[in-house]
Design a protein around this motif. Structure first.
Motif, PDB file in Angstrom:
ATOM      1  N   GLU A   1     -19.644 -25.902   2.584  1.00  0.00           N
ATOM      2  CA  GLU A   1     -18.813 -24.767   2.143  1.00  0.00           C
ATOM      3  C   GLU A   1     -19.380 -24.113   0.885  1.00  0.00           C
ATOM      4  N   VAL A   2     -19.955 -24.897  -0.015  1.00  0.00           N
ATOM      5  CA  VAL A   2     -20.579 -24.339  -1.225  1.00  0.00           C
ATOM      6  C   VAL A   2     -21.745 -23.425  -0.836  1.00  0.00           C
ATOM      7  N   VAL A   3     -22.523 -23.841   0.161  1.00  0.00           N
ATOM      8  CA  VAL A   3     -23.635 -23.003   0.649  1.00  0.00           C
ATOM      9  C   VAL A   3     -23.099 -21.680   1.196  1.00  0.00           C
ATOM     10  N   TYR A   4     -22.017 -21.755   2.005  1.00  0.00           N
ATOM     11  CA  TYR A   4     -21.408 -20.530   2.546  1.00  0.00           C
ATOM     12  C   TYR A   4     -20.954 -19.605   1.417  1.00  0.00           C
ATOM     13  N   ILE A   5     -20.298 -20.179   0.416  1.00  0.00           N
ATOM     14  CA  ILE A   5     -19.757 -19.375  -0.686  1.00  0.00           C
ATOM     15  C   ILE A   5     -20.880 -18.739  -1.504  1.00  0.00           C
ATOM     16  N   ILE A   6     -21.980 -19.476  -1.709  1.00  0.00           N
ATOM     17  CA  ILE A   6     -23.131 -18.907  -2.429  1.00  0.00           C
ATOM     18  C   ILE A   6     -23.696 -17.718  -1.661  1.00  0.00           C
ATOM     19  N   LEU A   7     -23.838 -17.857  -0.340  1.00  0.00           N
ATOM     20  CA  LEU A   7     -24.323 -16.749   0.493  1.00  0.00           C
ATOM     21  C   LEU A   7     -23.347 -15.568   0.427  1.00  0.00           C
ATOM     22  N   PHE A   8     -22.048 -15.865   0.426  1.00  0.00           N
ATOM     23  CA  PHE A   8     -21.050 -14.804   0.331  1.00  0.00           C
ATOM     24  C   PHE A   8     -21.193 -14.051  -0.989  1.00  0.00           C
ATOM     25  N   LEU A   9     -21.451 -14.797  -2.069  1.00  0.00           N
ATOM     26  CA  LEU A   9     -21.630 -14.176  -3.381  1.00  0.00           C
ATOM     27  C   LEU A   9     -22.864 -13.281  -3.415  1.00  0.00           C
ATOM     28  N   ILE A  10     -23.934 -13.731  -2.762  1.00  0.00           N
ATOM     29  CA  ILE A  10     -25.190 -12.975  -2.762  1.00  0.00           C
ATOM     30  C   ILE A  10     -25.024 -11.637  -2.068  1.00  0.00           C
ATOM     31  N   TYR A  11     -24.276 -11.626  -0.945  1.00  0.00           N
ATOM     32  CA  TYR A  11     -24.204 -10.421  -0.115  1.00  0.00           C
ATOM     33  C   TYR A  11     -22.890  -9.643  -0.244  1.00  0.00           C
ATOM     34  N   SER A  12     -22.094  -9.937  -1.285  1.00  0.00           N
ATOM     35  CA  SER A  12     -20.851  -9.191  -1.481  1.00  0.00           C
ATOM     36  C   SER A  12     -20.961  -8.269  -2.688  1.00  0.00           C
ATOM     37  N   ASP A  13     -20.020  -7.341  -2.807  1.00  0.00           N
ATOM     38  CA  ASP A  13     -20.046  -6.426  -3.945  1.00  0.00           C
ATOM     39  C   ASP A  13     -19.482  -7.116  -5.187  1.00  0.00           C
TER      40      ASP A  13
ATOM     41  N   LYS B   1     -16.852  -6.639  -7.088  1.00  0.00           N
ATOM     42  CA  LYS B   1     -15.420  -6.942  -7.121  1.00  0.00           C
ATOM     43  C   LYS B   1     -15.104  -8.221  -6.354  1.00  0.00           C
ATOM     44  N   LYS B   2     -15.627  -8.336  -5.118  1.00  0.00           N
ATOM     45  CA  LYS B   2     -15.403  -9.530  -4.308  1.00  0.00           C
ATOM     46  C   LYS B   2     -16.026 -10.757  -4.960  1.00  0.00           C
ATOM     47  N   ARG B   3     -17.213 -10.540  -5.553  1.00  0.00           N
ATOM     48  CA  ARG B   3     -17.926 -11.640  -6.198  1.00  0.00           C
ATOM     49  C   ARG B   3     -17.087 -12.244  -7.329  1.00  0.00           C
ATOM     50  N   LEU B   4     -16.482 -11.377  -8.122  1.00  0.00           N
ATOM     51  CA  LEU B   4     -15.665 -11.827  -9.252  1.00  0.00           C
ATOM     52  C   LEU B   4     -14.457 -12.637  -8.774  1.00  0.00           C
ATOM     53  N   VAL B   5     -13.801 -12.147  -7.715  1.00  0.00           N
ATOM     54  CA  VAL B   5     -12.627 -12.843  -7.170  1.00  0.00           C
ATOM     55  C   VAL B   5     -13.006 -14.236  -6.666  1.00  0.00           C
TER      56      VAL B   5
END
Length: 253
Positions: free
Chosen positions: A83-95, A97-101
């Motif tokens: 799940e940490v890997v998924y979240i890191i990928l999500f952070l890389i490819y999100s804007d 605002k989403k990254r901060l949340v």
């Protein structure tokens, strides 16, 4: 004759394998995110919810809280890493605002786990008390995770289509709940039995819905494809007419 401990270990290993598959099931989603370079409209909520669920179950399975639960903390520890890997990928490819949340939610989850661990270890001095406190919290998080598909099930009933409820994932959810319920019943553990028993019921309900609406889903897909084919034929037929009309206008001019 096979001992209860041996049977529990075998069932636990099977449960680990099924759970591992479930943890890996979002991989195609993240392959799509990577290819597109954007998270698009995907939500980070499922991954954040699964992360905190794995965190509390890893704590529950540790010898300092609930001895003889190696198979519980190993699979949930693995789930945490995935799940940490998924979240890191999500952070890389999100804007931004989403990254901060996402960062804020992860920070809250880590603080929550740290506070919970500190309180349990300092205020509860027996394995029974520690198991009770952490176990109740685990039940709450696990029920929320298993209840998440209820929205999808509602959509299936409304649309009479299982197109967005993959059979294999529904079957794996059912098998996962069943395996962990059996594991917990061999040497009764109510904190594993209750949420996974409910998970088994939810999984079975999804399979029954799949059987009920499979034919209507295939019919809807076929009708949609038929409309798309007809629309493309109309578009192709209209093109020469438009060109011919334009030519006639030019000749009159």
């Amino acid at each position: 004759m096979v001992s209860a401990d041996a049977a529990r270990t075998v069932v636990g290993i099977i449960g680990n394998l099924i759970s591992f598959f479930l943890f890996l099931s979002p991989v195609p989603t993240f392959v799509r995110i990577w290819k597109k370079g954007s998270v698009e409209q995907y939500s980070p909520v499922p991954y954040l919810a699964t992360l905190v669920n794995c965190m509390v179950w890893t704590l529950y399975g540790l010898p300092i809280v609930h001895p003889d639960s190696t198979l519980v903390w190993t699979i949930n520890g693995s789930g945490m890493v995935i799940e940490v890997v998924y979240i890191i990928l999500f952070l890389i490819y999100s804007d931004k605002k989403k990254r901060l949340v996402v960062v804020l939610v992860v920070a809250v989850e880590i603080i929550f786990l740290g506070v919970l661990t500190a309180l349990v270890l300092t205020l509860a001095h027996t394995h029974t008390k520690r198991s009770l406190i952490v176990g109740i919290i685990c039940i709450a998080f696990n029920i929320m995770m298993y209840a998440a598909p209820l929205t999808v099930m509602k959509m299936v009933i409304t649309t009479k289509s299982v197109e967005y409820m993959p059979f294999f994932l529904s079957f794996a959810s059912f098998a996962n709940g069943l395996a962990w319920t059996a594991y917990a019943l061999i040497r009764f553990d109510p904190f594993i039995t209750i949420p996974n028993g409910l998970g088994t019921v939810f999984g079975l309900a999804q399979l029954l819905l799949y059987a009920t609406y499979y034919k209507s889903t295939q019919r809807q897909i076929a009708e949609r494809k038929g409309r798309e084919v007809n629309l493309s034929e109309v578009t192709i037929d209209d093109e020469p007419k438009k060109i011919g009309s334009h030519t006639n206008q030019n000749s009159h001019a």
